[in-house]
Enzyme design. Structure first.
Site, PDB file in Angstrom:
ATOM      1  N   ASP A  61       0.836  -1.252  -0.043  1.00 17.72           N
ATOM      2  CA  ASP A  61      -0.027  -0.024   0.135  1.00 17.72           C
ATOM      3  C   ASP A  61       1.111   1.399  -0.025  1.00 17.72           C
ATOM      4  OD1 ASP A  61      -2.249   1.917   0.116  1.00 17.72           O
ATOM      5  OD2 ASP A  61      -2.885   1.441   2.167  1.00 17.72           O
ATOM      6  N   LYS A  62       1.565   1.395  -1.168  1.00 17.01           N
ATOM      7  CA  LYS A  62       2.501   2.617  -1.263  1.00 17.01           C
ATOM      8  C   LYS A  62       1.850   3.793  -0.854  1.00 17.01           C
ATOM      9  CE  LYS A  62       5.650   0.399  -4.456  1.00 17.01           C
ATOM     10  NZ  LYS A  62       7.121   0.427  -3.989  1.00 17.01           N
ATOM     11  N   THR A  82       6.667   2.877   0.174  1.00 18.66           N
ATOM     12  CA  THR A  82       7.610   3.925   0.609  1.00 18.66           C
ATOM     13  C   THR A  82       6.935   5.204  -0.301  1.00 18.66           C
ATOM     14  OG1 THR A  82       9.644   2.635   0.814  1.00 18.66           O
ATOM     15  CG2 THR A  82       9.836   4.877   0.049  1.00 18.66           C
ATOM     16  N   ASN A 107      11.110  -7.705  -7.781  1.00 16.04           N
ATOM     17  CA  ASN A 107      10.587  -6.355  -8.025  1.00 16.04           C
ATOM     18  C   ASN A 107      11.553  -5.419  -8.251  1.00 16.04           C
ATOM     19  OD1 ASN A 107      10.051  -3.917  -6.464  1.00 16.04           O
ATOM     20  ND2 ASN A 107      10.225  -5.870  -5.226  1.00 16.04           N
ATOM     21  N   ASN A 135       6.484   4.235   5.762  1.00 15.85           N
ATOM     22  CA  ASN A 135       7.834   4.088   5.246  1.00 15.85           C
ATOM     23  C   ASN A 135       8.436   5.114   4.412  1.00 15.85           C
ATOM     24  OD1 ASN A 135       9.708   2.917   3.175  1.00 15.85           O
ATOM     25  ND2 ASN A 135       9.597   0.877   4.382  1.00 15.85           N
ATOM     26  N   SER A 169      16.264  -0.196  -0.274  1.00 10.62           N
ATOM     27  CA  SER A 169      15.513  -0.556  -1.447  1.00 10.62           C
ATOM     28  C   SER A 169      16.760  -0.737  -2.565  1.00 10.62           C
ATOM     29  CB  SER A 169      14.648   0.415  -2.112  1.00 10.62           C
ATOM     30  OG  SER A 169      14.420   0.311  -3.503  1.00 10.62           O
ATOM     31  N   ASN A 171      16.299  -0.728  -5.699  1.00  9.57           N
ATOM     32  CA  ASN A 171      15.723  -0.350  -7.054  1.00  9.57           C
ATOM     33  C   ASN A 171      15.911   1.076  -7.142  1.00  9.57           C
ATOM     34  OD1 ASN A 171      14.965  -2.906  -7.848  1.00  9.57           O
ATOM     35  ND2 ASN A 171      13.245  -2.609  -6.404  1.00  9.57           N
ATOM     36  N   THR A 172      16.574   2.030  -6.382  1.00 12.24           N
ATOM     37  CA  THR A 172      16.848   3.414  -6.376  1.00 12.24           C
ATOM     38  C   THR A 172      18.523   3.497  -6.291  1.00 12.24           C
ATOM     39  OG1 THR A 172      14.989   4.003  -5.357  1.00 12.24           O
ATOM     40  CG2 THR A 172      16.798   5.626  -5.564  1.00 12.24           C
ATOM     41  N   ASN A 236      14.780  -5.863   3.888  1.00 13.87           N
ATOM     42  CA  ASN A 236      14.049  -5.544   2.489  1.00 13.87           C
ATOM     43  C   ASN A 236      14.433  -6.805   1.556  1.00 13.87           C
ATOM     44  OD1 ASN A 236      13.203  -4.185   0.278  1.00 13.87           O
ATOM     45  ND2 ASN A 236      13.725  -2.067   1.448  1.00 13.87           N
ATOM     46  N   TYR A 308       4.906  -9.700   2.877  1.00 11.66           N
ATOM     47  CA  TYR A 308       4.111  -9.194   1.506  1.00 11.66           C
ATOM     48  C   TYR A 308       3.893 -10.275   0.447  1.00 11.66           C
ATOM     49  CZ  TYR A 308       3.554  -6.128  -2.543  1.00 11.66           C
ATOM     50  OH  TYR A 308       3.246  -5.645  -3.657  1.00 11.66           O
TER      51      TYR A 308
HETATM   52  C1  LIG Z   1       6.245  -5.548  -5.027  1.00 11.32           C
HETATM   53  C2  LIG Z   1       7.091  -5.191  -4.018  1.00 11.32           C
HETATM   54  C3  LIG Z   1       7.207  -3.641  -3.628  1.00 11.32           C
HETATM   55  C4  LIG Z   1       8.023  -3.425  -2.429  1.00 11.32           C
HETATM   56  N1  LIG Z   1       8.008  -2.102  -2.248  1.00 11.32           N
HETATM   57  C5  LIG Z   1       8.829  -1.716  -1.037  1.00 11.32           C
HETATM   58  C6  LIG Z   1       8.920  -0.404  -0.674  1.00 11.32           C
HETATM   59  O1  LIG Z   1       8.182   0.426  -1.456  1.00 11.32           O
HETATM   60  N2  LIG Z   1       9.494   0.018   0.476  1.00 11.32           N
HETATM   61  C7  LIG Z   1      10.112  -1.040   1.270  1.00 11.32           C
HETATM   62  O2  LIG Z   1      10.579  -0.665   2.091  1.00 11.32           O
HETATM   63  N3  LIG Z   1       9.889  -2.317   0.953  1.00 11.32           N
HETATM   64  C8  LIG Z   1       9.342  -2.735   0.020  1.00 11.32           C
HETATM   65  N4  LIG Z   1       9.206  -4.055  -0.410  1.00 11.32           N
HETATM   66  C9  LIG Z   1       9.984  -4.931   0.516  1.00 11.32           C
HETATM   67  C10 LIG Z   1       8.945  -5.682   1.603  1.00 11.32           C
HETATM   68  O3  LIG Z   1       8.553  -4.625   2.326  1.00 11.32           O
HETATM   69  C11 LIG Z   1       9.783  -6.825   2.286  1.00 11.32           C
HETATM   70  O4  LIG Z   1      10.508  -6.084   3.035  1.00 11.32           O
HETATM   71  C12 LIG Z   1      10.088  -7.729   1.530  1.00 11.32           C
HETATM   72  O5  LIG Z   1       9.417  -8.199   0.548  1.00 11.32           O
HETATM   73  C13 LIG Z   1      10.382  -9.096   2.196  1.00 11.32           C
HETATM   74  O6  LIG Z   1       9.219  -9.571   2.775  1.00 11.32           O
HETATM   75  P1  LIG Z   1       8.401 -10.721   1.999  1.00 11.32           P
HETATM   76  O7  LIG Z   1       9.228 -11.955   1.729  1.00 11.32           O
HETATM   77  O8  LIG Z   1       7.360 -11.238   3.036  1.00 11.32           O
HETATM   78  O9  LIG Z   1       7.894 -10.084   0.582  1.00 11.32           O
HETATM   79  C14 LIG Z   1       8.412  -4.461  -1.645  1.00 11.32           C
HETATM   80  C15 LIG Z   1       8.293  -5.854  -1.819  1.00 11.32           C
HETATM   81  C16 LIG Z   1       7.827  -6.269  -3.001  1.00 11.32           C
HETATM   82  C17 LIG Z   1       7.504  -7.827  -3.239  1.00 11.32           C
END
Ligand SMILES: Cc1cc2nc3c(=O)[nH]c(=O)nc-3n(C[C@H](O)[C@H](O)[C@H](O)COP(=O)(O)O)c2cc1C
Length: 348
Positions: A61-62, A82, A107, A135, A169, A171-172, A236, A308
Site C-alpha cells: 500500500d505505497k 515507501t 520487483n 515508510n 531498496s 531499486n533506487t 528488505n 508481503y
Molecule cells: C512488489 C514489492 C514492492 C515492495 N516495495 C517496497 C517499498 O516500497 N519499500 C520497502 O521498504 N520495501 C518494499 N518491499 C519489500 C517488502 O516490504 C519486504 O521487506 C520484503 O518483500 C520481504 O518480505 P516478503 O518476503 O514477505 O515479501 C517491496 C516488496 C515487494 C514484493
C-alpha cells in the site's frame, strides 16, 4: 474469496496488484472491524499495543490507500509506503514478476508513488484506528537525499504510529550507500534532531538490506545505538539469487522476496539481536508464509513480523492461518504470550 484470488493470478502481476487495491478501496468501508483476537498474540512495543505481531510490509500500500481495509483483514499493523517527497513514476514496466515455482517475487518498481502530499491527505482524512506505520524514502533524482527523508519525516510523522526509514531498496541507484556509517550518522542525526525540534515522539525504525556483510551489520548496529532510534526492520528484498531458484523469471533484475529470502533475512535478524539485545525493537520480514516462519523470526529476536510476498501469492486467508499456527506453536513450547518467546533461540 478463493475464486477472486485465482482470477487475479491470471492477470499480469502489477495489473493484479492495482485491481486488488481498487477492490479493497471499494470493499474496505463495508468490511467489519476485526474482533480483538487472542490476547496471547498481543504485544506492547514502540509505545503501542499491537493486537497481534503480524504486519503488512511496505510496498503493498505505497500510497496509503487501504490501510484500514488491511487492518480489518486481520493484520496487527500496516506499513504504508515507501513515500517520497515528490510523486514519481518509478521504473518502466514490466517491473514486477511472480516466481510461483520458488514461492517468490522479483520487483524493480523503483519507488513509484503519489508523493507525500497525497499520502498525508489520505492519512489525515482517516478515522485513526489500528496501528499504521509509514515508510519514507528519497526521490530518484533528488539533489539531496538526506533532505528528502527529512521533508517526508516532517510531513508524515504526526500522522503515523511509527516512521520506517528505508535505506535498503535495491531499486533506487545509490540508496543503499546510506547504510554506510557516515551516511547513517548524518541521516539519523537529521531525523532525530527534527523529531525533537517538532516535539514529536513518533518512533523511528531503520529498514535494512539482507545483503549486508558482518561489518555492515556492525556499522548499522553501532550507529543505531548511538541515536535515539527505536527499532530496526530486517529485511528488505535481496539482490542475490540463490542457486536453488527454478522459475523462469529468476533472472529478472530487482529485489527478490518470498521463501528464498527467509533464511538470509532471519540470519541478519539474529545477528542484530545478538548485537543490540533488547535495546531496540526488531521487526522481522522476509519469506514469512506460515506460523512456523513467523515463530522462527520471533525466536530469533523479532517482536513484530511483516510479510508481503506470501500474501500476494496466496491471498488474505493466509493471515488468519498464520495467527492460528503461531499461537499453537507458542503454547506447545509453554510460552504464555508472544513477548515471552522473543529472542528465545538466543537464550537457549
Ligand atoms: C512488489 C514489492 C514492492 C515492495 N516495495 C517496497 C517499498 O516500497 N519499500 C520497502 O521498504 N520495501 C518494499 N518491499 C519489500 C517488502 O516490504 C519486504 O521487506 C520484503 O518483500 C520481504 O518480505 P516478503 O518476503 O514477505 O515479501 C517491496 C516488496 C515487494 C514484493
Amino acid at each position: 474469496m478463493d475464486w477472486a484470488v485465482k482470477l487475479l493470478r491470471r492477470l499480469p502481476a502489477e495489473t493484479a496488484h492495482r485491481a486488488t487495491i481498487n477492490i479493497l478501496r471499494l470493499a474496505g468501508p463495508i468490511l467489519n472491524a476485526p474482533s480483538s483476537g487472542d490476547t496471547r498474540l498481543a504485544i506492547d512495543v514502540l509505545g503501542r499495543s499491537f493486537p497481534n505481531p503480524i504486519g503488512l510490509a511496505a510496498g503493498f500500500d505505497k500510497d496509503a490507500e487501504v490501510p484500514d481495509a488491511m487492518l480489518k483483514l486481520g493484520f496487527g499493523f500496516v506499513e504504508c509506503g515507501t513515500v517520497t517527497p515528490l510523486p514519481q513514476e518509478g521504473n518502466i514496466g514490466p517491473r514486477l514478476f511472480r516466481l510461483p515455482e520458488d514461492r517468490a517475487v522479483i520487483n524493480r518498481m523503483g519507488f513509484n508513488n503519489h508523493g507525500m502530499e497525497a499520502a498525508a491527505g489520505r492519512l489525515a482524512a482517516r478515522r485513526r484506528f489500528g496501528i499504521v506505520g509509514i515508510n519514507i524514502g528519497a526521490n530518484k533524482h533528488s539533489a539531496d537525499r538526506i533532505d528528502d527523508y527529512r521533508r517526508a519525516f516532517v510531513r508524515l510523522a504526526s500522522l503515523a504510529d511509527y516512521i520506517a526509514v528505508n535505506v535498503s531498496s535495491p531499486n533506487t541507484p545509490g540508496l543503499r550507500a546510506l547504510q554506510n556509517r557516515d551516511g547513517l550518522e548524518r541521516l539519523l542525526g537529521v531525523l532525530t534532531d527534527e523529531r525533537s525540534r517538532l516535539g514529536l515522539k513518533t518512533p523511528l525504525l531503520l529498514k535494512i538490506a539482507p545483503d549486508l556483510e558482518a561489518v555492515g551489520i556492525d556499522d548499522v548496529t553501532s550507529v543505531a545505538l548511538t541515536f535515539p532510534l527505536q527499532g530496526l526492520i530486517a529485511t528488505n528484498t535481496t539482490t542475490e539469487r540463490p542457486g536453488t531458484l527454478r522459475d523462469r523469471n529468476a533472472r529478472e533484475t530487482g529485489g527478490l522476496s518470498g521463501a528464498p529470502l527467509f533464511r538470509r533475512s532471519t540470519d541478519v535478524l539474529r545477528a542484530l539481536r545478538e548485537r543490540v539485545g533488547d535495546k531496540l525493537v526488531l521487526v522481522g520480514a522476509g519469506g514469512v508464509g506460515s506460523g512456523a516462519d513467523a515463530y522462527a523470526k520471533i525466536r530469533a529476536g523479532a517482536s513484530l513480523v511483516q510479510l508481503y510476498t506470501a500474501l500476494a501469492l496466496e491471498g488474505p486467508g493466509l493471515i488468519a492461518r498464520i495467527k492460528r499456527e503461531l499461537l499453537a506453536l507458542l503454547l506447545a513450547d509453554g510460552f504464555a504470550d508472544i513477548g515471552a518467546a522473543v529472542g528465545a533461540d538466543l537464550r537457549s
